[in-house]
Design a protein around this motif. Structure first.
Motif, PDB file in Angstrom:
ATOM      1  N   THR A  72      38.584  36.590  58.077  1.00  0.00           N
ATOM      2  CA  THR A  72      37.846  37.048  57.104  1.00  0.00           C
ATOM      3  C   THR A  72      37.036  38.147  58.102  1.00  0.00           C
ATOM      4  OG1 THR A  72      38.132  35.315  55.148  1.00  0.00           O
ATOM      5  CG2 THR A  72      35.754  36.793  55.187  1.00  0.00           C
ATOM      6  N   PHE A  73      36.285  36.903  58.876  1.00  0.00           N
ATOM      7  CA  PHE A  73      34.860  37.687  59.632  1.00  0.00           C
ATOM      8  C   PHE A  73      35.232  37.853  60.675  1.00  0.00           C
ATOM      9  CE2 PHE A  73      33.410  33.902  56.914  1.00  0.00           C
ATOM     10  CZ  PHE A  73      32.784  35.170  56.191  1.00  0.00           C
ATOM     11  N   GLY A  74      36.439  38.003  61.048  1.00  0.00           N
ATOM     12  CA  GLY A  74      37.145  38.610  63.004  1.00  0.00           C
ATOM     13  C   GLY A  74      36.861  37.518  63.782  1.00  0.00           C
ATOM     14  N   ALA A  75      35.641  36.402  63.603  1.00  0.00           N
ATOM     15  CA  ALA A  75      35.913  35.043  64.817  1.00  0.00           C
ATOM     16  C   ALA A  75      34.800  34.377  64.618  1.00  0.00           C
ATOM     17  CB  ALA A  75      34.810  36.333  65.632  1.00  0.00           C
ATOM     18  N   ALA A  76      35.039  33.354  64.312  1.00  0.00           N
ATOM     19  CA  ALA A  76      34.679  31.788  63.713  1.00  0.00           C
ATOM     20  C   ALA A  76      33.373  32.263  63.875  1.00  0.00           C
ATOM     21  CB  ALA A  76      34.920  31.094  64.700  1.00  0.00           C
ATOM     22  N   GLN A  77      32.607  30.929  62.920  1.00  0.00           N
ATOM     23  CA  GLN A  77      31.178  31.593  62.632  1.00  0.00           C
ATOM     24  C   GLN A  77      30.809  31.082  63.096  1.00  0.00           C
ATOM     25  OE1 GLN A  77      29.845  31.610  58.111  1.00  0.00           O
ATOM     26  NE2 GLN A  77      31.549  31.553  57.576  1.00  0.00           N
ATOM     27  N   TRP A  78      29.089  31.159  63.790  1.00  0.00           N
ATOM     28  CA  TRP A  78      28.647  30.281  64.717  1.00  0.00           C
ATOM     29  C   TRP A  78      27.866  29.005  64.183  1.00  0.00           C
ATOM     30  CZ3 TRP A  78      22.875  28.701  64.665  1.00  0.00           C
ATOM     31  CH2 TRP A  78      22.732  28.434  65.488  1.00  0.00           C
ATOM     32  N   LYS A  95      26.094  37.895  59.094  1.00  0.00           N
ATOM     33  CA  LYS A  95      26.597  39.431  59.213  1.00  0.00           C
ATOM     34  C   LYS A  95      26.967  39.800  60.258  1.00  0.00           C
ATOM     35  CE  LYS A  95      25.067  39.351  54.027  1.00  0.00           C
ATOM     36  NZ  LYS A  95      24.465  40.025  53.404  1.00  0.00           N
ATOM     37  N   LYS A  96      27.264  39.910  61.368  1.00  0.00           N
ATOM     38  CA  LYS A  96      27.758  40.510  62.773  1.00  0.00           C
ATOM     39  C   LYS A  96      27.803  39.818  63.668  1.00  0.00           C
ATOM     40  CE  LYS A  96      22.826  42.410  62.564  1.00  0.00           C
ATOM     41  NZ  LYS A  96      20.801  42.906  63.455  1.00  0.00           N
ATOM     42  N   ILE A  97      28.392  40.668  64.963  1.00  0.00           N
ATOM     43  CA  ILE A  97      29.386  40.028  65.329  1.00  0.00           C
ATOM     44  C   ILE A  97      28.882  40.263  66.696  1.00  0.00           C
ATOM     45  CG2 ILE A  97      31.641  40.175  67.226  1.00  0.00           C
ATOM     46  CD1 ILE A  97      32.448  39.150  64.375  1.00  0.00           C
TER      47      ILE A  97
END
Length: 354
Positions: A72-78, A95-97
């Motif tokens: 969904t986000f393109g990367a794991a959530q911090w 809401k940012k990479i």
């Protein structure tokens, strides 16, 4: 198609959280997985352990939830629990990479030295660069410039010098108006030349010029009396001739008919072994020629005579009891092509009668 985990496995089912640390009783953990007790036969060993449904749901839930998050986000959530992050790790936060700019990163992602935001619409100011407009205002294009004071400006050159051109050499010239210009001289005078002396001449058009006389009259002499004569020339002796078009010319006859008498045989190709759709270059136009083709490599037994009148006109030759070859000419009669062979027949040699 790859499964997109928008809903984690067993999100509404019964599940237990799986601990990270190894459990003293041998229960499943992320560090050890399913221990050896789960591999025992419960019918034979009272210490055998069963795989619990709730814990299995918990494992699959954790995995699919993590995979769905990255899909969904393109990367794991911090997360604080995942610290420290290594250099160049990507995380999703607020809401940012973000990408880590340092090793052992324990900082929360924000603009600074520890993290940098990745986005498609970064501006020149955000990356510390000049925009194109700012660069055009601050810098001049690369080039080989003359240092200030060592050359004239364009305006200075225009006021100090005249343009390059084809100028009249320095000299003592008449002032304008004191002499005739070239057009004025041409209008007033005729060019120098060898002119006819003054005299009483025939008016133009009342007599023939020398060229006109030569074109209208013949020189004086002793000529044949007037009559109906044929112009001089190299004529065919008197005889009874066919009218043009009613007989073939020599060239037309040579192309249409075989010459009488003994004819020479020339081998154009030998030691061949050509099968279907193979070709051999003959080196001359063989359309309408008498051709011998051989269909057996040993001693060239099985020769057959044929005439192929034009390109792509197919003929079939017979070799022995049941051997056959279907042939044609291409490339203006210079190439022989094998279209089809039967019963292991092969084209081995080509002769032509000249």
């Amino acid at each position: 198609m790859t499964k997109t985990f928008k809903v984690p496995f067993a999100v509404q089912g019964d599940r237990f959280s799986i601990p990270d640390e190894v459990q003293a009783d041998g229960a499943v953990s992320y560090t050890q997985g399913y221990g050896s007790g789960y591999g025992l036969d419960p019918n034979e060993d009272p210490t055998a352990m069963n795989i619990e449904r709730e814990k299995m749901n918990g494992i699959f839930h954790d995995i699919t939830e993590a995979v769905g998050e990255m899909q969904t986000f393109g990367a794991a959530q911090w997360a604080v629990e995942a610290q420290p992050y290594p250099l160049r790790t990507l995380v999703y936060h607020n809401k940012k990479i973000w990408q880590s700019r340092i090793e052992n990163n324990k900082e929360e992602p924000t603009v600074g030295n520890a993290w940098i935001e990745l986005k498609a619409d970064l501006t020149a100011d955000e990356v510390g660069a000049y925009s194109k407009e700012e660069s055009n205002k601050r810098f001049q294009p690369l080039g080989n410039y003359t240092p200030a004071g060592y050359g004239y400006s364009k305006e200075e050159s225009d006021t100090r010098f005249q343009r390059k051109g084809n100028y009249q050499p320095a000299g003592n010239y008449a002032l304008k108006g004191e002499g005739y210009t070239k057009p004025e001289s041409d209008a007033r005078y005729q060019p120098k030349g060898n002119y006819q002396p003054a005299g009483n001449y025939a008016v133009r058009g009342e007599s023939y010029t020398r060229r006109e006389s030569d074109g209208k009259y013949q020189p004086r002499g002793n000529y044949q009396q007037a009559g109906n004569y044929q112009p001089a020339g190299n004529y065919q002796p008197a005889g009874n001739y066919a009218l043009r078009g009613e007989s073939y010319t020599k060239g037309e006859s040579d192309r249409r008919y075989l010459a009488l008498g003994a004819r020479g045989v020339t081998t154009l190709a030998s030691r061949l072994n050509l099968n279907d759709n193979q070709t051999v270059y003959l080196g001359r136009d063989c359309r309408g020629k008498v051709i011998w083709v051989y269909g057996n490599e040993e001693s060239y037994i099985g020769g057959a005579m044929t005439i192929i009148p034009s390109d792509y006109y197919s003929v079939t030759t017979h070799h022995g009891g049941d051997g056959r070859m279907t042939l044609t000419l291409i490339n203006n009669g210079t190439t022989l092509k094998v279209i089809y062979t039967q019963n292991n027949t092969r084209l081995t040699r080509v002769d032509v009668w000249d």
